[in-house]
Design a protein around this motif. Structure first.
Motif, PDB file in Angstrom:
ATOM      1  N   VAL A 154      95.637  93.738  71.251  1.00  0.00           N
ATOM      2  CA  VAL A 154      94.242  94.161  71.423  1.00  0.00           C
ATOM      3  C   VAL A 154      94.032  95.641  71.168  1.00  0.00           C
ATOM      4  CG1 VAL A 154      93.581  92.283  72.964  1.00  0.00           C
ATOM      5  CG2 VAL A 154      94.627  94.339  73.912  1.00  0.00           C
ATOM      6  N   THR A 155      95.079  96.387  70.832  1.00  0.00           N
ATOM      7  CA  THR A 155      94.859  97.772  70.429  1.00  0.00           C
ATOM      8  C   THR A 155      94.394  97.861  68.979  1.00  0.00           C
ATOM      9  OG1 THR A 155      97.293  97.787  70.339  1.00  0.00           O
ATOM     10  CG2 THR A 155      96.261  99.104  72.026  1.00  0.00           C
ATOM     11  N   THR A 156      94.455  96.755  68.244  1.00  0.00           N
ATOM     12  CA  THR A 156      93.838  96.697  66.923  1.00  0.00           C
ATOM     13  C   THR A 156      92.323  96.618  67.105  1.00  0.00           C
ATOM     14  OG1 THR A 156      95.758  95.465  66.133  1.00  0.00           O
ATOM     15  CG2 THR A 156      93.785  95.430  64.747  1.00  0.00           C
ATOM     16  N   PRO A 157      91.545  97.518  66.471  1.00  0.00           N
ATOM     17  CA  PRO A 157      90.103  97.590  66.773  1.00  0.00           C
ATOM     18  C   PRO A 157      89.362  96.266  66.682  1.00  0.00           C
ATOM     19  CG  PRO A 157      90.768  99.473  65.457  1.00  0.00           C
ATOM     20  CD  PRO A 157      91.966  98.576  65.543  1.00  0.00           C
ATOM     21  N   THR A 158      89.524  95.534  65.571  1.00  0.00           N
ATOM     22  CA  THR A 158      88.791  94.279  65.415  1.00  0.00           C
ATOM     23  C   THR A 158      89.190  93.266  66.479  1.00  0.00           C
ATOM     24  OG1 THR A 158      88.435  94.539  63.029  1.00  0.00           O
ATOM     25  CG2 THR A 158      88.469  92.288  63.888  1.00  0.00           C
ATOM     26  N   GLY A 182      90.690  93.827  69.427  1.00  0.00           N
ATOM     27  CA  GLY A 182      90.327  94.299  70.760  1.00  0.00           C
ATOM     28  C   GLY A 182      88.848  94.168  71.056  1.00  0.00           C
ATOM     29  N   ARG A 183      88.007  94.560  70.117  1.00  0.00           N
ATOM     30  CA  ARG A 183      86.560  94.453  70.332  1.00  0.00           C
ATOM     31  C   ARG A 183      86.133  92.992  70.453  1.00  0.00           C
ATOM     32  NH1 ARG A 183      83.077  97.032  65.971  1.00  0.00           N
ATOM     33  NH2 ARG A 183      81.478  96.423  67.477  1.00  0.00           N
ATOM     34  N   SER A 184      86.757  92.134  69.656  1.00  0.00           N
ATOM     35  CA  SER A 184      86.367  90.720  69.673  1.00  0.00           C
ATOM     36  C   SER A 184      86.765  90.031  70.968  1.00  0.00           C
ATOM     37  CB  SER A 184      87.001  89.994  68.476  1.00  0.00           C
ATOM     38  OG  SER A 184      86.609  90.571  67.255  1.00  0.00           O
ATOM     39  N   LEU A 185      87.974  90.324  71.483  1.00  0.00           N
ATOM     40  CA  LEU A 185      88.475  89.609  72.658  1.00  0.00           C
ATOM     41  C   LEU A 185      88.050  90.251  73.978  1.00  0.00           C
ATOM     42  CD1 LEU A 185      92.122  88.769  71.512  1.00  0.00           C
ATOM     43  CD2 LEU A 185      90.080  87.342  71.358  1.00  0.00           C
ATOM     44  N   LEU A 186      87.943  91.581  73.995  1.00  0.00           N
ATOM     45  CA  LEU A 186      87.617  92.285  75.240  1.00  0.00           C
ATOM     46  C   LEU A 186      86.161  92.700  75.337  1.00  0.00           C
ATOM     47  CD1 LEU A 186      90.719  94.692  75.423  1.00  0.00           C
ATOM     48  CD2 LEU A 186      90.490  92.397  76.402  1.00  0.00           C
ATOM     49  N   GLY A 187      85.452  92.665  74.218  1.00  0.00           N
ATOM     50  CA  GLY A 187      84.105  93.203  74.204  1.00  0.00           C
ATOM     51  C   GLY A 187      84.149  94.698  73.954  1.00  0.00           C
ATOM     52  N   ASP A 188      83.036  95.272  73.522  1.00  0.00           N
ATOM     53  CA  ASP A 188      83.014  96.704  73.211  1.00  0.00           C
ATOM     54  C   ASP A 188      83.351  97.549  74.425  1.00  0.00           C
ATOM     55  OD1 ASP A 188      82.446  96.445  70.515  1.00  0.00           O
ATOM     56  OD2 ASP A 188      80.286  96.356  70.835  1.00  0.00           O
ATOM     57  N   ALA A 189      82.740  97.227  75.567  1.00  0.00           N
ATOM     58  CA  ALA A 189      82.969  98.037  76.770  1.00  0.00           C
ATOM     59  C   ALA A 189      84.415  97.922  77.237  1.00  0.00           C
ATOM     60  CB  ALA A 189      82.015  97.610  77.881  1.00  0.00           C
ATOM     61  N   GLY A 190      84.953  96.705  77.225  1.00  0.00           N
ATOM     62  CA  GLY A 190      86.320  96.509  77.672  1.00  0.00           C
ATOM     63  C   GLY A 190      87.327  97.184  76.763  1.00  0.00           C
ATOM     64  N   HIS A 191      87.070  97.137  75.448  1.00  0.00           N
ATOM     65  CA  HIS A 191      87.986  97.773  74.503  1.00  0.00           C
ATOM     66  C   HIS A 191      87.948  99.292  74.630  1.00  0.00           C
ATOM     67  CE1 HIS A 191      89.329  98.905  70.279  1.00  0.00           C
ATOM     68  NE2 HIS A 191      90.359  98.277  70.807  1.00  0.00           N
ATOM     69  N   GLU A 192      86.762  99.850  74.790  1.00  0.00           N
ATOM     70  CA  GLU A 192      86.651 101.303  74.963  1.00  0.00           C
ATOM     71  C   GLU A 192      87.339 101.752  76.247  1.00  0.00           C
ATOM     72  OE1 GLU A 192      82.542 102.304  74.761  1.00  0.00           O
ATOM     73  OE2 GLU A 192      82.323 101.681  72.659  1.00  0.00           O
ATOM     74  N   GLN A 193      87.169 100.969  77.296  1.00  0.00           N
ATOM     75  CA  GLN A 193      87.835 101.310  78.561  1.00  0.00           C
ATOM     76  C   GLN A 193      89.351 101.278  78.407  1.00  0.00           C
ATOM     77  OE1 GLN A 193      86.976  98.576  81.742  1.00  0.00           O
ATOM     78  NE2 GLN A 193      87.655  99.987  83.330  1.00  0.00           N
TER      79      GLN A 193
END
Length: 487
Positions: A278-282, A284-295
């Motif tokens: 999930v450190t891959t941007p696409t 991470g954003r897809s699985l965690l959501g934007d807020a979760g990935h940024e966090q």
């Protein structure tokens, strides 16, 4: 004291309070320094266990042992005048601390090719072994490592040697086996086993230009649905049915395991296990959501990575071992001969997966890899699942299954390899010596690995000590104030 004026008495109390406060600050600073100061490397203890050691008992075929040499010390094993290999103490090379908090000392022997030839448990304080599990069972599990190659890993697909697990002492055996394997790999890569070790190859006549490392493509990426992520391998899946597991246990070397099959229909799901980087941007954003990935990204340090692991079925990839011992003993991450088991401090429970169309999975976990395990996200890694089966009141059998993960090329930037230029003879000879060896986590000093892994614990302890100091300080000032005002 009776003849002292009120002002003198208050001044005396103020000075006494200042002294007390200074003493407390001194001890707090001392504690913080002790906590942050690198633990000094313990003196090598190999020589302590040599007087009672017979050469043949640790290295089959050997008739004598030489004297310790080098740092960490190794003892050569001979058959006549022929060098067979070396013997060392695991704790002189790597950490091996179990439930007791004390080191587990194991003598290990390997030949000059890096093949393990002998293992002997010489000293430990593990309560589960001292009062419960027979030591012979622990040794039998470790002996499965004998005969395994632990030299330099030529391909990422090569897995490190594995060992059987003893029911009731899972964490202890994992710690012991990991220490044996890591110490052998580290010594072999350092060239301590002779000319056959890493670095012993002759220099090539032509020096190829260094290939820049592959990197993840930067940028915000895009948000994709579950099916597309699963379809191109961004999310990898391991599916095991009850029939698959029962069939695997029938091939197990323990007949009792085959006689206790998993109940249920053969096509019933035993476990559906999913993993993704999930450190891959696409991803991470897809699985965690934007807020979760940024966090997550705010929490990670440069070079750190995180993976999402999720599952459903009648078998849990989490188990309950991490509740008792803090280690997730049913899953292990493997890459390039190195292994890592997640701890409770690396774990964050997630309620759901943000990707559109994702199934509702009962177990979803976000695991952060520590800085001292440098995962290469552009190369293959594996998530190994340990499946256990009860075969008695206290006994269990174990099998492992692998979920391989290779990041799709669309997320990777691989620089083209530059053409190799021939070098003059003198330069070709000097070039290999001038090259800087790549960073190897196994070669990182032990105290750095231990204390970096304890960064959070040290920080919490320091903050707690500062809060406690503040409470004591304010209470002392309050008491002194009351003494001065009360006469």
């Amino acid at each position: 004291m009776i003849g002292l004026s009120r002002g003198t008495w208050c001044s005396f109390l103020d000075r006494e309070a200042e002294w007390h406060h200074a003493i407390r600050r001194f001890f707090v600073v001392l504690c913080l320094l002790l906590a942050a100061w690198p633990a000094p490397a313990s003196a090598a203890r190999l020589a302590d266990f040599l007087p009672d050691l017979e050469a043949a008992s640790i290295f089959p075929g050997a008739d004598r042992l030489g004297t310790p040499q080098g740092e960490p010390p190794l003892v050569p094993a001979y058959a006549g005048n022929r060098l067979l290999g070396y013997v060392w103490l695991n704790t002189d090379v790597t950490d091996a601390t179990g439930y007791s908090g004390k080191p587990i000392h194991i003598l290990v022997a390997a030949d000059t090719q890096g093949v393990i030839r002998g293992i002997r448990l010489v000293d430990h304080k593990e309560p589960i072994v001292l009062i419960g599990i027979p030591e012979q069972r622990i040794l039998a599990a470790l002996n499965h490592l004998i005969g395994m190659e632990t030299g330099p890993i030529a391909r990422a697909e090569t897995r490190p040697p594995q060992t059987d697990i003893v029911s009731g002492a899972t964490v202890t055996v994992l710690v012991m086996a990991d220490s044996v394997v890591r110490s052998a790999i580290r010594l072999h890569r350092a060239g301590r086993f002779g000319a056959a070790s890493a670095g012993g190859a002759a220099a090539p006549a032509q020096a190829p230009a260094a290939l820049p490392p592959a990197t993840l493509i930067p940028g915000p990426g895009e948000v994709r649905d579950w099916e597309s992520l699963l379809g191109d391998g961004s999310v990898r899946r391991l599916h095991l049915s009850v029939g698959d597991v029962n069939e695997a246990f029938t091939r197990h070397d323990n007949p009792a395991a085959a006689e206790n099959p998993e109940p249920g229909a053969p096509d019933e799901t035993f476990i559906d296990l999913y993993a993704a980087l999930v450190t891959t941007p696409t991803i991470g954003r897809s699985l965690l959501g934007d807020a979760g990935h940024e966090q997550l990204l705010r929490r990670l340090r440069p070079g750190q990575h995180a993976i999402l692991v999720a599952g459903e079925g009648i078998y849990s990839f989490k188990g309950s071992g991490y509740v008792r011992g803090g280690i997730f003993d049913r899953i292990e991450l493997l890459q390039d001969g190195r292994s890592f088991r997640f701890r409770d401090r690396d774990h964050q429970r997630l309620g759901d997966i943000a990707a559109a169309g994702a199934p509702s999975l009962p177990e979803i976990a976000l695991f952060t890899l520590p800085e001292n395990f440098s995962l290469d996200p552009t190369e293959l890694w594996e998530l190994q699942l340990l499946v256990q089966r009860a075969i008695g009141v206290r006994d269990k059998a174990f099998l492992s299954f692998e979920l391989g993960y290779r990041l799709p090329e669309q997320y990777i930037s691989r620089p083209p390899a530059p053409a190799a230029a021939p070098l003059p003879p003198a330069a070709a000879t000097a070039a290999p010596a001038a090259e800087e060896a790549p960073h190897d986590p196994l070669e990182e000093p032990l105290w750095q690995r231990i204390w970096r892994a304890k960064t959070l614990d040290i920080g919490i302890t320091a903050v707690a000590l500062m809060i406690l100091t503040g409470i004591f300080s304010s209470r002392t000032n309050w008491c002194v104030g009351r003494s001065c005002s009360g006469g």
